[in-house]
Design a protein around this motif. Structure first.
Motif, PDB file in Angstrom:
ATOM      1  N   ASN A  63       0.838  -1.132  -0.187  1.00  0.00           N
ATOM      2  CA  ASN A  63      -0.127   0.041   0.162  1.00  0.00           C
ATOM      3  C   ASN A  63       0.646   1.153   0.031  1.00  0.00           C
ATOM      4  O   ASN A  63       1.844   1.443   0.366  1.00  0.00           O
ATOM      5  N   ILE A  64       0.408   2.327  -0.938  1.00  0.00           N
ATOM      6  CA  ILE A  64       0.844   3.548  -0.582  1.00  0.00           C
ATOM      7  C   ILE A  64      -0.101   4.674  -0.096  1.00  0.00           C
ATOM      8  O   ILE A  64      -1.223   4.480  -0.794  1.00  0.00           O
ATOM      9  N   MET A  65       0.262   5.461   0.802  1.00  0.00           N
ATOM     10  CA  MET A  65      -0.737   6.360   1.221  1.00  0.00           C
ATOM     11  C   MET A  65      -0.390   7.843   1.043  1.00  0.00           C
ATOM     12  O   MET A  65       0.984   7.995   1.224  1.00  0.00           O
ATOM     13  N   PHE A  66      -1.202   8.608   0.373  1.00  0.00           N
ATOM     14  CA  PHE A  66      -0.853   9.919   0.230  1.00  0.00           C
ATOM     15  C   PHE A  66      -1.473  10.767   1.212  1.00  0.00           C
ATOM     16  O   PHE A  66      -2.862  10.694   1.482  1.00  0.00           O
ATOM     17  N   ASN A  67      -0.547  11.275   2.198  1.00  0.00           N
ATOM     18  CA  ASN A  67      -1.637  12.394   3.098  1.00  0.00           C
ATOM     19  C   ASN A  67      -1.006  13.504   3.404  1.00  0.00           C
ATOM     20  O   ASN A  67       0.191  13.434   4.036  1.00  0.00           O
ATOM     21  N   PRO A  68      -1.426  14.580   3.087  1.00  0.00           N
ATOM     22  CA  PRO A  68      -2.466  14.782   2.232  1.00  0.00           C
ATOM     23  C   PRO A  68      -2.482  14.495   0.677  1.00  0.00           C
ATOM     24  O   PRO A  68      -1.084  14.770   0.178  1.00  0.00           O
ATOM     25  N   LEU A  69      -3.255  14.477  -0.113  1.00  0.00           N
ATOM     26  CA  LEU A  69      -3.045  14.243  -1.599  1.00  0.00           C
ATOM     27  C   LEU A  69      -3.043  15.567  -2.026  1.00  0.00           C
ATOM     28  O   LEU A  69      -3.562  16.605  -2.002  1.00  0.00           O
ATOM     29  N   GLN A  70      -1.990  15.584  -3.084  1.00  0.00           N
ATOM     30  CA  GLN A  70      -1.652  16.856  -3.668  1.00  0.00           C
ATOM     31  C   GLN A  70      -1.924  16.757  -5.380  1.00  0.00           C
ATOM     32  O   GLN A  70      -1.889  15.577  -5.702  1.00  0.00           O
ATOM     33  N   LYS A  71      -2.085  17.931  -5.835  1.00  0.00           N
ATOM     34  CA  LYS A  71      -2.571  17.783  -7.435  1.00  0.00           C
ATOM     35  C   LYS A  71      -1.207  17.220  -8.225  1.00  0.00           C
ATOM     36  O   LYS A  71      -1.406  16.508  -9.214  1.00  0.00           O
ATOM     37  N   ASN A  72       0.006  17.405  -7.723  1.00  0.00           N
ATOM     38  CA  ASN A  72       0.994  17.037  -8.321  1.00  0.00           C
ATOM     39  C   ASN A  72       1.392  15.548  -8.233  1.00  0.00           C
ATOM     40  O   ASN A  72       2.200  14.976  -8.623  1.00  0.00           O
ATOM     41  N   HIS A  73       0.676  14.888  -7.336  1.00  0.00           N
ATOM     42  CA  HIS A  73       0.287  13.263  -7.183  1.00  0.00           C
ATOM     43  C   HIS A  73      -0.050  12.596  -8.477  1.00  0.00           C
ATOM     44  O   HIS A  73      -0.010  11.514  -8.510  1.00  0.00           O
ATOM     45  N   SER A  74      -0.693  13.361  -9.612  1.00  0.00           N
ATOM     46  CA  SER A  74      -1.441  12.970 -10.656  1.00  0.00           C
ATOM     47  C   SER A  74      -0.259  12.120 -11.542  1.00  0.00           C
ATOM     48  O   SER A  74       0.633  12.733 -11.534  1.00  0.00           O
ATOM     49  N   GLY A  75      -0.526  11.099 -12.053  1.00  0.00           N
ATOM     50  CA  GLY A  75       0.349  10.522 -12.991  1.00  0.00           C
ATOM     51  C   GLY A  75       0.087   8.912 -13.218  1.00  0.00           C
ATOM     52  O   GLY A  75      -1.213   8.376 -12.600  1.00  0.00           O
ATOM     53  N   GLN A  76       0.696   8.167 -13.990  1.00  0.00           N
ATOM     54  CA  GLN A  76       0.522   6.767 -14.088  1.00  0.00           C
ATOM     55  C   GLN A  76       1.327   6.019 -13.123  1.00  0.00           C
ATOM     56  O   GLN A  76       2.380   6.130 -13.064  1.00  0.00           O
ATOM     57  N   TYR A  77       0.751   5.259 -12.396  1.00  0.00           N
ATOM     58  CA  TYR A  77       1.330   4.126 -11.483  1.00  0.00           C
ATOM     59  C   TYR A  77       1.037   2.647 -11.882  1.00  0.00           C
ATOM     60  O   TYR A  77       0.228   2.236 -12.245  1.00  0.00           O
ATOM     61  N   HIS A  78       2.103   1.995 -11.660  1.00  0.00           N
ATOM     62  CA  HIS A  78       2.083   0.426 -11.531  1.00  0.00           C
ATOM     63  C   HIS A  78       3.031   0.124 -10.482  1.00  0.00           C
ATOM     64  O   HIS A  78       4.007   0.556 -10.192  1.00  0.00           O
ATOM     65  N   CYS A  79       2.849  -1.308  -9.991  1.00  0.00           N
ATOM     66  CA  CYS A  79       3.584  -1.844  -9.197  1.00  0.00           C
ATOM     67  C   CYS A  79       4.276  -3.170 -10.047  1.00  0.00           C
ATOM     68  O   CYS A  79       3.482  -3.813 -10.810  1.00  0.00           O
ATOM     69  N   SER A  80       5.154  -3.735  -9.320  1.00  0.00           N
ATOM     70  CA  SER A  80       5.751  -4.801  -9.909  1.00  0.00           C
ATOM     71  C   SER A  80       6.174  -5.817  -8.729  1.00  0.00           C
ATOM     72  O   SER A  80       6.716  -5.483  -7.717  1.00  0.00           O
ATOM     73  N   ALA A  81       5.998  -7.060  -8.835  1.00  0.00           N
ATOM     74  CA  ALA A  81       6.298  -8.123  -7.867  1.00  0.00           C
ATOM     75  C   ALA A  81       7.154  -9.097  -8.542  1.00  0.00           C
ATOM     76  O   ALA A  81       7.193  -9.460  -9.512  1.00  0.00           O
ATOM     77  N   MET A  82       8.149  -9.578  -7.655  1.00  0.00           N
ATOM     78  CA  MET A  82       9.313 -10.560  -8.049  1.00  0.00           C
ATOM     79  C   MET A  82       9.171 -11.574  -6.859  1.00  0.00           C
ATOM     80  O   MET A  82       9.368 -11.217  -5.717  1.00  0.00           O
ATOM     81  N   ASN A  83       9.501 -12.945  -7.207  1.00  0.00           N
ATOM     82  CA  ASN A  83       9.673 -13.996  -6.431  1.00  0.00           C
ATOM     83  C   ASN A  83      10.830 -14.691  -6.935  1.00  0.00           C
ATOM     84  O   ASN A  83      11.572 -14.251  -8.158  1.00  0.00           O
ATOM     85  N   ALA A  84      11.061 -16.082  -6.448  1.00  0.00           N
ATOM     86  CA  ALA A  84      12.465 -16.687  -6.901  1.00  0.00           C
ATOM     87  C   ALA A  84      12.182 -17.204  -8.352  1.00  0.00           C
ATOM     88  O   ALA A  84      13.007 -17.515  -8.932  1.00  0.00           O
TER      89      ALA A  84
END
Length: 882
Positions: free
Chosen positions: A523-544
């Motif tokens: 999880n990622i928390m924005f506190n407080p949320l600002q307009k410069n937080h706009s954008g494309q987000y993605h997460c990546s996961a890796m295991n063995a």
């Protein structure tokens, strides 16, 4: 009686032999001859055929009675000779000089006395002969002549004894077995030592043949086309000329003569033609034959399907239909010769091509060429398109849906022809297209959605399933509030995630005092949320064993409105109208209302007053409202209504003649009606020092654009004497683009969606054009471009920004690469507040053909991984962009 005494003297000592010479030898009858030897013989004897002619002794000699009147002895100082006169034939023989003193020993000569040859005659036993059947017999004779030899001639060629030419009677008779080359002239040459004579010429008439029969065809061809004209000519060596008649396939054609003409031939004229030859003198026959082939030209060749349609893995047959006489057929596949192999078999005559199990690699263009000896023709290309499928469908769409939203599901199954589709939910058909848009989602719509694909040619069906879970209504991302993004990772429970990372616009996400990770970075928390937080987000996961990335999520922060900005006049003449424009920075865009003296006068960003009166002077307020954030902001402008000038009054109006563009000359002119003493220019209520004369009422300057000048206005231009200000003039400088910037990821995992955004500092806003890899054609227009992260989409993306007013163009480029491959496990990026379905767009009526370099798989209820889309599979139909 005379008595001759011989004295024999024996000389003891060396004896020398010397040749006895005749003055001529042979000699004709009746002529004289002298026999002589070098040296003097005083004692010896002349002897003829052992008979004494002359006896010599010192000082005298004795001549035999038989020779007394016929010979003369001659002695000189260095020679001894004997002359014989009036020779007779019997005088031929050996003459000897015997030296009795032994000085010269014995010398001899053989004298030949001959009779001259005369009246030579050549006779032939017969002159009209048949070659190889008859013999020519020649006899050569003369009325006189002795010691004769014979020479035979055929023309200038000497005839010698051989197997075919025999000489007899001492050469006086010649017998030859005649050939056609023995026609003569023949002659004989009789000769002896003193004369020769040639006979008259004798010619033979030799009948021969027919032989060496020959047939020629005009024109000369290996085969002839129907309709041709053919001339056959026959000849042979024959004397007399042979009679010629013609036969066809052993049948008499009742045609005679050396030529046979065939006009406008047909195939029935094909066969064996024979010319027969006969010599009625030699009674011999001869013949010559030619086989003539006459063919109809091939006039048609076409490829057709035999039997069932071409369905993948089934047998299938093509045939080459032809018109005309066909001798051979050849096949081509994609412009290359085609031969029989393990899966493609040609018939004995090559007329049919059978596929034992047709494969997709058999797709392509086929043609057949039919030919014979006189023609060939190729069919038009036949496009073979193998029918197959439907293969296992894959479904594109969200796994969660926010209650109240419409969910779009897209189904595609590789198939030719394209499949028909049905969507089934809870046992009922809910749609019969490949795209299914649900009604507003409810909790009761949780469950499995089934897509069934059907190919009406192959008769096959294939199905796929999609589970959708309903979520509570979303929470808006509003500036100033707390907001959370969650990365949900699914996979085998025994393979624990060892690393999880977040990215914004393709770059690693950095934490700050407003951004916090928790729950092992899920999880990622924005506190407080600002307009410069706009954008494309993605997460990546890796295991063995694998690495996966979520699809991109576009976070757009709702904010505003910020303080509105009003443009419009502060002074206006009575009776005119005033125009105001209100704007406020806000997302989503704000709504606007205008208020005057506590009443709403407009509900848009633009306000145009009614014709002004003095009571319309006052404060005009613009209120901006954001329906999502609930925020309100307002700004007020004061308008003063002034009276009109009469004919004695002074009126000032500011005019311009060109568009204001940065760095270009621009002129404002104050047009004055009525008397005045001096003109003052004001900018934002401040006196402006112009660089031109203040008497001509104009101002000229280069327009500059920067952060403050971009909104500069010329306003409140007022004369210092009296209250006669001009109406304010708003000056908005057009500039740029000054810079171009591309935002967005430089790389992305294969299969994810990528958005690049282009921006430029400019007034007015620029037009944007996208190019890729320096290609001349425009890829897309507009400030943003979205595409899937696939290998074919790698390259240099160039944004060209053009200001339509300044006509200035600027560009910027960025490099995009695809990293990794989508693994068989799937990482989903789920935001309970805003489902992925809101970001799904489809392109209607637009077909693409894309090579996919990855595969999608899902885990079945039995725990097995099931491939939804095979690796490196063609995709046809509508493509979903998310």
């Amino acid at each position: 009686m005379n008595t001759v005494c011989f004295l024999s003297l024996v000389f003891l000592g060396p004896a020398y032999s010397q040749t006895l010479y005749a003055s001529k030898n042979p000699v004709p009858v009746g002529s004289n001859v002298t026999l002589s030897v070098q040296g003097v013989v005083t004692t010896g004897a002349w002897i003829f055929n052992n008979s004494m002619i002359v006896m010599m002794y010192p000082g005298n000699h004795i001549i035999s009675t038989n020779w007394k009147d016929k010979v003369t002895l001659n002695l000189t100082s260095n020679q001894t000779s004997l002359t014989i006169n009036s020779l007779w034939l019997q005088d031929s023989g050996e003459y000897v000089l015997q030296d009795l003193e032994g000085v010269l020993d014995r010398s001899s000569v053989q004298l030949s006395v001959q009779e001259p040859i005369s009246n030579v005659t050549l006779k032939a036993q017969a002159t009209d002969l048949v070659e190889l059947n008859d013999s020519a017999v020649f006899t050569c004779s003369a009325s006189s002549g002795t010691s004769v030899s014979y020479a035979w001639l055929n023309g200038s060629s000497v005839i010698t004894g051989s197997e075919s030419a025999q000489l007899s009677d001492g050469g006086a008779k010649l017998t030859i077995v005649v050939t056609r080359y023995d026609q003569g002239p023949f002659s004989c040459n009789m000769s002896n030592g003193i004369s020769h004579e040639v006979s008259s010429l004798v010619y033979l008439k030799i009948s021969y043949g027919p032989s060496n029969a020959m047939m020629t065809l005009l024109p000369m061809k290996l085969a002839y086309r129907t309709g041709d004209n053919i001339t056959l000519s026959c000849s042979a060596d024959s004397s007399p000329a042979a009679r010629i008649w013609w036969m066809f396939d052993g049948m008499d054609l009742d045609k005679t003569g050396p030529q046979l003409h065939l006009q406008n031939v047909t195939e029935s004229n094909s066969g064996n033609y024979t010319c027969m030859l006969h010599n009625n003198v030699t009674s011999r026959f001869s013949s010559e034959s030619k086989m003539i082939r006459i063919l109809s030209p091939v006039t048609e060749a076409s490829v057709h399907i035999v039997g069932s349609q071409p369905i993948l893995n089934n047998s299938f047959t093509l045939t080459c239909r032809t018109t005309g006489t066909v001798e051979s057929i050849t096949w081509m596949h994609n412009w290359s010769p085609l031969y029989s192999d393990e899966t493609r078999v040609l018939s004995m005559d090559n007329a049919t091509l059978t596929f034992s199990s047709v494969m997709l690699s058999d797709n392509g263009n086929y043609s057949c060429m039919a030919s014979n000896a006189v023609s060939n023709i190729s069919s038009q290309w036949f496009m073979l398109d193998i029918f197959y499928g439907p293969e296992k469908p894959w479904i594109l769409g969200p796994v969660t849906a926010t209650i109240g939203d419409n969910v779009t599901l897209i189904c595609h199954a590789p198939s030719n022809p394209p499949s028909s589709y049905k969507w089934i939910f809870n046992g009922s058909v809910v749609a019969d297209t490949f795209t299914y848009v649900t009604p507003p989602f409810t909790a009761e719509m949780n469950g499995t959605y089934t897509c069934m694909a059907h190919n009406n040619i192959t008769g096959k069906n294939s199905t796929a399933h999609k589970m959708i879970t309903a979520l509570s209504p979303k929470k808006e991302a509003v500036e100033g509030q707390l907001y959370t993004l969650t990365c949900n990772v699914t996979g085998p429970p025994d393979l624990l995630t060892v690393d999880l990372n977040w990215f914004k616009n393709g770059h690693w996400l950095q934490v700050d005092n407003q951004t916090t990770f928790f729950t092992d970075h899920k999880n990622i928390m924005f506190n407080p949320l600002q307009k410069n937080h706009s954008g494309q987000y993605h997460c990546s996961a890796m295991n063995a064993v694998s690495a996966v990335a979520s699809p991109p999520y576009l976070l757009l922060v709702k904010f505003g409105p910020e303080t509105p900005v009003i443009t419009g006049p502060e002074f206006a003449e009575i009776g005119t109208t005033a125009h105001f424009n209100c704007s406020a920075n806000s997302y989503p865009p704000s709504t606007f209302t205008w208020w005057f003296n506590g009443s709403e006068v407009a509900n848009s960003s633009m306000l145009t007053t009614a014709p002004l009166s003095f009571n319309m002077s006052g404060a005009y307020t613009c209120v901006a409202h954001n329906d999502v954030t609930g925020g309100n902001r307002s700004t007020t402008v004061v308008l003063t209504v002034v009276g009109k000038s009469d004919n004695n009054s002074t009126v000032l109006v500011i005019t311009n003649s060109s568009v204001p563009i940065q760095h270009e000359n621009f002129t404002l002119t104050c047009e004055v009606t009525g008397p005045y003493e001096q003109i003052y220019w004001l900018k934002d209520d401040m006196h402006l020092n112009a660089n031109t004369s203040t008497t001509n009422g104009s101002m000229s300057n280069d327009i500059m654009s920067n952060d403050t000048m971009s909104n500069d206005t010329m306003s409140n231009d007022t004369i210092q004497v009296g209250e006669h200000p001009s109406a304010p003039f708003s000056l908005l400088v057009n500039y740029g683009p000054l810079s171009v910037h591309i935002s967005g990821p430089g790389s992305a995992h294969m299969g994810s969606m990528v958005t690049l955004v282009c921006s430029a500092s400019s007034r007015p806003d620029c037009d944007f054009y996208w190019y890729v890899n320096n290609q001349a054609s425009i890829l897309s227009t507009g400030p943003a471009i979205t595409f899937p992260a696939l290998k074919p989409h790698e390259g240099n993306y160039t944004c060209v920004a053009r200001n339509p007013v300044t006509d200035i163009t600027l560009h910027q480029s960025t490099r995009f690469v695809v990293v990794g491959e989508r693994a068989s496990e799937r990482a989903t990026f789920v935001l309970p507040q805003q489902p992925l379905s809101n970001n799904v767009r489809t392109v209607p009526d637009f077909s693409l053909k894309i090579w996919l370099y990855f595969s999608f798989r899902k885990k079945s209820a039995a725990g097995q991984w099931e491939t939804l889309l095979p690796l490196q599979s063609w995709v046809r139909g509508n493509i979903l962009f998310s």
